[in-house]
Design a protein around this motif. Structure first.
Motif, PDB file in Angstrom:
ATOM      1  N   GLN A  18      16.276  16.118   1.767  1.00 53.10           N
ATOM      2  CA  GLN A  18      15.272  15.217   1.211  1.00 53.10           C
ATOM      3  C   GLN A  18      15.231  13.911   1.988  1.00 53.10           C
ATOM      4  N   LEU A  19      14.024  13.440   2.281  1.00 56.36           N
ATOM      5  CA  LEU A  19      13.834  12.149   2.927  1.00 56.36           C
ATOM      6  C   LEU A  19      12.982  11.298   1.988  1.00 56.36           C
ATOM      7  N   GLN A  20      13.433  10.090   1.708  1.00 60.56           N
ATOM      8  CA  GLN A  20      12.652   9.165   0.894  1.00 60.56           C
ATOM      9  C   GLN A  20      12.353   7.931   1.725  1.00 60.56           C
ATOM     10  N   TYR A  21      11.222   7.287   1.414  1.00 58.23           N
ATOM     11  CA  TYR A  21      10.846   6.104   2.178  1.00 58.23           C
ATOM     12  C   TYR A  21      10.057   5.143   1.308  1.00 58.23           C
ATOM     13  N   SER A  22      10.091   3.882   1.704  1.00 59.64           N
ATOM     14  CA  SER A  22       9.234   2.868   1.087  1.00 59.64           C
ATOM     15  C   SER A  22       8.721   1.960   2.200  1.00 59.64           C
ATOM     16  N   GLN A  23       7.489   1.526   2.048  1.00 59.14           N
ATOM     17  CA  GLN A  23       6.856   0.645   3.028  1.00 59.14           C
ATOM     18  C   GLN A  23       6.100  -0.440   2.265  1.00 59.14           C
ATOM     19  N   THR A  24       6.141  -1.641   2.780  1.00 61.97           N
ATOM     20  CA  THR A  24       5.344  -2.732   2.233  1.00 61.97           C
ATOM     21  C   THR A  24       4.587  -3.383   3.382  1.00 61.97           C
ATOM     22  N   VAL A  25       3.272  -3.463   3.248  1.00 67.50           N
ATOM     23  CA  VAL A  25       2.425  -4.145   4.222  1.00 67.50           C
ATOM     24  C   VAL A  25       1.823  -5.350   3.514  1.00 67.50           C
ATOM     25  N   LEU A  26       1.994  -6.538   4.080  1.00 64.10           N
ATOM     26  CA  LEU A  26       1.373  -7.729   3.515  1.00 64.10           C
ATOM     27  C   LEU A  26       0.024  -7.934   4.179  1.00 64.10           C
ATOM     28  N   LEU A  27      -1.031  -7.903   3.371  1.00 57.67           N
ATOM     29  CA  LEU A  27      -2.391  -8.117   3.843  1.00 57.67           C
ATOM     30  C   LEU A  27      -2.872  -9.468   3.346  1.00 57.67           C
ATOM     31  N   ASP A  28      -3.389 -10.279   4.243  1.00 60.88           N
ATOM     32  CA  ASP A  28      -3.945 -11.582   3.862  1.00 60.88           C
ATOM     33  C   ASP A  28      -5.458 -11.465   3.705  1.00 60.88           C
ATOM     34  N   PHE A  29      -5.947 -11.742   2.483  1.00 54.36           N
ATOM     35  CA  PHE A  29      -7.375 -11.761   2.174  1.00 54.36           C
ATOM     36  C   PHE A  29      -7.750 -13.196   1.821  1.00 54.36           C
ATOM     37  N   ASN A  30      -8.517 -13.851   2.654  1.00 54.14           N
ATOM     38  CA  ASN A  30      -8.997 -15.211   2.344  1.00 54.14           C
ATOM     39  C   ASN A  30      -7.877 -16.138   1.853  1.00 54.14           C
ATOM     40  N   GLY A  31      -6.737 -16.102   2.538  1.00 57.82           N
ATOM     41  CA  GLY A  31      -5.637 -16.994   2.189  1.00 57.82           C
ATOM     42  C   GLY A  31      -4.707 -16.482   1.102  1.00 57.82           C
ATOM     43  N   ILE A  32      -5.002 -15.320   0.535  1.00 54.45           N
ATOM     44  CA  ILE A  32      -4.132 -14.729  -0.491  1.00 54.45           C
ATOM     45  C   ILE A  32      -3.365 -13.574   0.143  1.00 54.45           C
ATOM     46  N   SER A  33      -2.037 -13.599   0.035  1.00 58.07           N
ATOM     47  CA  SER A  33      -1.206 -12.540   0.585  1.00 58.07           C
ATOM     48  C   SER A  33      -1.040 -11.444  -0.467  1.00 58.07           C
ATOM     49  N   TRP A  34      -1.477 -10.232  -0.132  1.00 52.53           N
ATOM     50  CA  TRP A  34      -1.493  -9.134  -1.079  1.00 52.53           C
ATOM     51  C   TRP A  34      -0.585  -8.022  -0.570  1.00 52.53           C
ATOM     52  N   PRO A  35       0.455  -7.618  -1.336  1.00 55.15           N
ATOM     53  CA  PRO A  35       1.331  -6.542  -0.877  1.00 55.15           C
ATOM     54  C   PRO A  35       0.702  -5.169  -1.126  1.00 55.15           C
ATOM     55  N   HIS A  36       0.759  -4.322  -0.130  1.00 56.02           N
ATOM     56  CA  HIS A  36       0.340  -2.915  -0.252  1.00 56.02           C
ATOM     57  C   HIS A  36       1.613  -2.109  -0.146  1.00 56.02           C
ATOM     58  N   ILE A  37       2.042  -1.498  -1.257  1.00 54.33           N
ATOM     59  CA  ILE A  37       3.342  -0.825  -1.324  1.00 54.33           C
ATOM     60  C   ILE A  37       3.135   0.685  -1.374  1.00 54.33           C
ATOM     61  N   MET A  38       3.883   1.399  -0.540  1.00 50.84           N
ATOM     62  CA  MET A  38       3.836   2.858  -0.505  1.00 50.84           C
ATOM     63  C   MET A  38       5.258   3.390  -0.617  1.00 50.84           C
TER      64      MET A  38
END
Length: 77
Positions: free
Chosen positions: A50-70
């Motif tokens: 079994q392989l498990q993973y997590s990723q977080t990408v921080l996206l900046d929208f108009n000055g707001i930092s929004w985390p995209h978590i997978m």
């Protein structure tokens, strides 16, 4: 693995065409990526299956930092 503004050999953060936008400007900016993965041997088994993973990408929208978590789990077939 964590990336930011610095170049990472063999990887890094890149914006897709959608994020880069068009003549009116960018839709968002991917500013950093964090990824963690691990291999597991399940109870009763002798080898990792079994392989498990997590990723977080921080996206900046108009000055707001929004985390995209997978997160996900892959099982050896």
């Amino acid at each position: 693995m964590t990336t930011g503004d610095a170049t990472v050999p063999g990887g890094g953060t890149a914006n897709t065409a959608f994020l880069k936008g068009g003549k009116d400007g960018a839709n968002a900016d991917a500013v950093s990526v964090t990824a963690t993965s691990w291999i597991e041997t399940l109870q009763g088994q002798t080898a990792p299956t079994q392989l498990q993973y997590s990723q977080t990408v921080l996206l900046d929208f108009n000055g707001i930092s929004w985390p995209h978590i997978m997160a996900g789990t892959l099982h050896k077939a």
